[in-house]
Design an enzyme around this catalytic site. Structure first.
Site, PDB file in Angstrom:
ATOM      1  N   ALA A 175       0.368  -0.973  -0.027  1.00 34.18           N
ATOM      2  CA  ALA A 175       0.277   0.210  -0.218  1.00 34.18           C
ATOM      3  C   ALA A 175       0.889   1.192  -0.183  1.00 34.18           C
ATOM      4  O   ALA A 175       2.052   1.331  -0.530  1.00 34.18           O
ATOM      5  CB  ALA A 175      -0.680  -0.163   1.326  1.00 34.18           C
ATOM      6  N   ASN A 176       0.048   2.635   0.175  1.00 34.69           N
ATOM      7  CA  ASN A 176       0.925   3.343   0.475  1.00 34.69           C
ATOM      8  C   ASN A 176       0.221   4.749   1.048  1.00 34.69           C
ATOM      9  O   ASN A 176      -0.265   4.186   1.549  1.00 34.69           O
ATOM     10  CB  ASN A 176       1.161   3.971  -1.129  1.00 34.69           C
ATOM     11  CG  ASN A 176       0.197   4.598  -1.855  1.00 34.69           C
ATOM     12  OD1 ASN A 176      -0.816   5.561  -1.475  1.00 34.69           O
ATOM     13  ND2 ASN A 176       0.024   3.684  -2.508  1.00 34.69           N
TER      14      ASN A 176
END
Ligand SMILES: Cc1cc2nc3c(=O)[nH]c(=O)nc-3n(C[C@H](O)[C@H](O)[C@H](O)COP(=O)(O)O)c2cc1C
Length: 403
Positions: free
Chosen positions: A211-212
């Protein structure tokens, strides 16, 4: 002061969510609205007239057969001397009365006598909401031109049950009020827009993902700003903790490929604003079962493959929108990277920002952007993400309308 000078009659009926209407009064007044509150008998079991009167700085109306109130304002003037009637919370009982034209107390009589717009924020137990009788009443109210906001899914305050029935949060009710009372020009009326927002999650196994740090704040704000200017907006959102913006159709996705499919299936459109921080890579083959740690063994390497480039796909599509805007989150050479992206992706405009950790932009509430077009670069001052959204929506409207 988005509601300056607006006169709102707020009907509070007898649900547990009545305590939230105290906050709603504050929020509406903060924006410049004046409030005339009506409380049903039921409402007075949950919160006091004293609190409602103090927060609204108004007399609280409760009785139909009140000699003083009838001489002072009267139920017909209460029903008509306002810009909007808001019912929050709206009980199943009050909605049933409205749908059937009953007028046996002050609230229901005012609602039958009014020619003003009405906004209903239902709040009840999920079983009461799902009951065919309530659903019949909801259909009738919608057919009668009554506006509804919510209910939301979630845990019920008193029973702990989960399901659809929670009252929409006060700030989201305020947003719905602002939309209904918004008499500003709508330069994007009749235009369609697709906005992406948030991160994507690329699964490693059933419990882990790549993810970010994108929060979705900027993308969600842009979707809402375009809708405020009259556009018909579809927001394709990755996993975020934000509520869906009001006035916007929101499609929830998780992976980049799902996001691409959701965007492409909605073309043609007039406007595309690709704000999501789409993961560049995904795992080649996510495991079906949780990958177990093996004592003494090195972790298995993650094999990655490139994700679809959604902005580039949209920028070169046969149904390419008239305006394609991309976002470039960079930690170095912001301007150069933004300019390269503009060309490669077939965008009309790149909004580039420096997301180095010290800027606090990624996941934060403020943004400091450069607008890169074929003709030059414009630097905007440090603004809230809502302000960036409003400016960008105005700029898009200006370009689309030949400005
Ligand atoms: C503790 C308690 C909580 C209640 N919560 C709700 C509610 O959230 N929504 C609802 O529709 N009715 C709820 N009710 C039932 C209403 O108070 C009841 O139908 C009442 O007649 C509504 O009157 P009114 O619509 O005139 O305010 C609740 C009742 C009790 C005793």
């Amino acid at each position: 002061m988005t509601l300056a000078g607006k006169r709102i009659v707020l009907i509070i009926s007898g649900g547990i969510a009545a305590y939230k209407s105290l906050d709603l009064i504050r929020r509406l007044r903060e924006r410049g609205a004046s409030i005339r509150p009506i409380m049903t008998r039921g409402a007075q079991e949950f919160i006091t007239q004293l609190a409602v009167g103090a927060l609204s700085a108004s007399h609280v109306y409760t009785e139909l057969f009140s000699r003083e109130d009838e001489q002072d304002v009267g139920h017909i003037r209460l029903a008509r001397d306002c810009d909007l009637i808001v019912i929050a919370p709206a009980t199943a009982d009050l909605m049933a009365k409205m749908a059937n034209g009953h007028a046996d107390d002050l609230a229901s009589t005012v609602l039958l006598a009014t020619d003003r717009p009405v906004l209903v924020a239902p709040a009840m137990n999920p079983k009461m909401w799902a009951h065919p009788a309530t659903q019949r009443n909801v259909s009738t109210l919608k057919a009668d031109g009554i506006n509804l906001v919510g209910p939301m899914a979630g845990e019920m305050a008193e029973s702990g049950e989960n399901g659809l029935g929670r009252m929409t949060e006060p700030l989201d009710i305020v947003a719905a009020v602002e939309r209904l009372l918004d008499d500003a020009p709508k330069p994007l009326a009749g235009k369609t827009a697709i906005v992406t927002s948030g991160p994507t999650h690329e699964p490693i196994d059933p419990v882990r993902y790549i993810a970010n740090r994108s929060s979705g704040r900027q993308g969600h704000a842009i979707a809402a700003a375009l809708a405020r200017l009259g556009a018909d907006v579809t927001l394709v959102s990755g996993p975020v903790t934000l509520p869906d913006p009001t006035g916007v159709k929101t499609v929830h996705v998780e992976r980049a490929e799902e996001m691409r499919d959701a965007v492409i299936s909605r073309l043609p459109a007039d406007i595309a604003v690709m704000v999501a921080a789409v993961a560049d890579w995904r795992t080649v083959a996510p495991a079906d079962q949780k990958i177990k740690k093996q004592p003494g063994e090195a972790p298995a390497p993650l094999r990655l493959t490139e994700n679809p480039d959604i902005l580039k796909t949209v920028g070169h599509h046969k149904y390419r929108p008239k305006i394609v805007v991309g976002f470039a989150a960079e930690t170095q050479n912001v301007e150069d990277n933004g300019r390269t992206k503009l060309e490669r992706k077939g965008a009309d405009l790149i909004v580039a920002n420096d997301v180095s950790p010290e800027t606090g932009i990624m996941g934060g509430t403020r943004n400091s952007v450069k607008l890169i077009t074929k003709t030059g670069v414009e630097t905007w001052p440090d603004l809230s993400k809502d302000e960036v959204a409003d400016r960008l929506a105005q700029l898009i409207a200006g370009r689309l309308n030949g400005g």
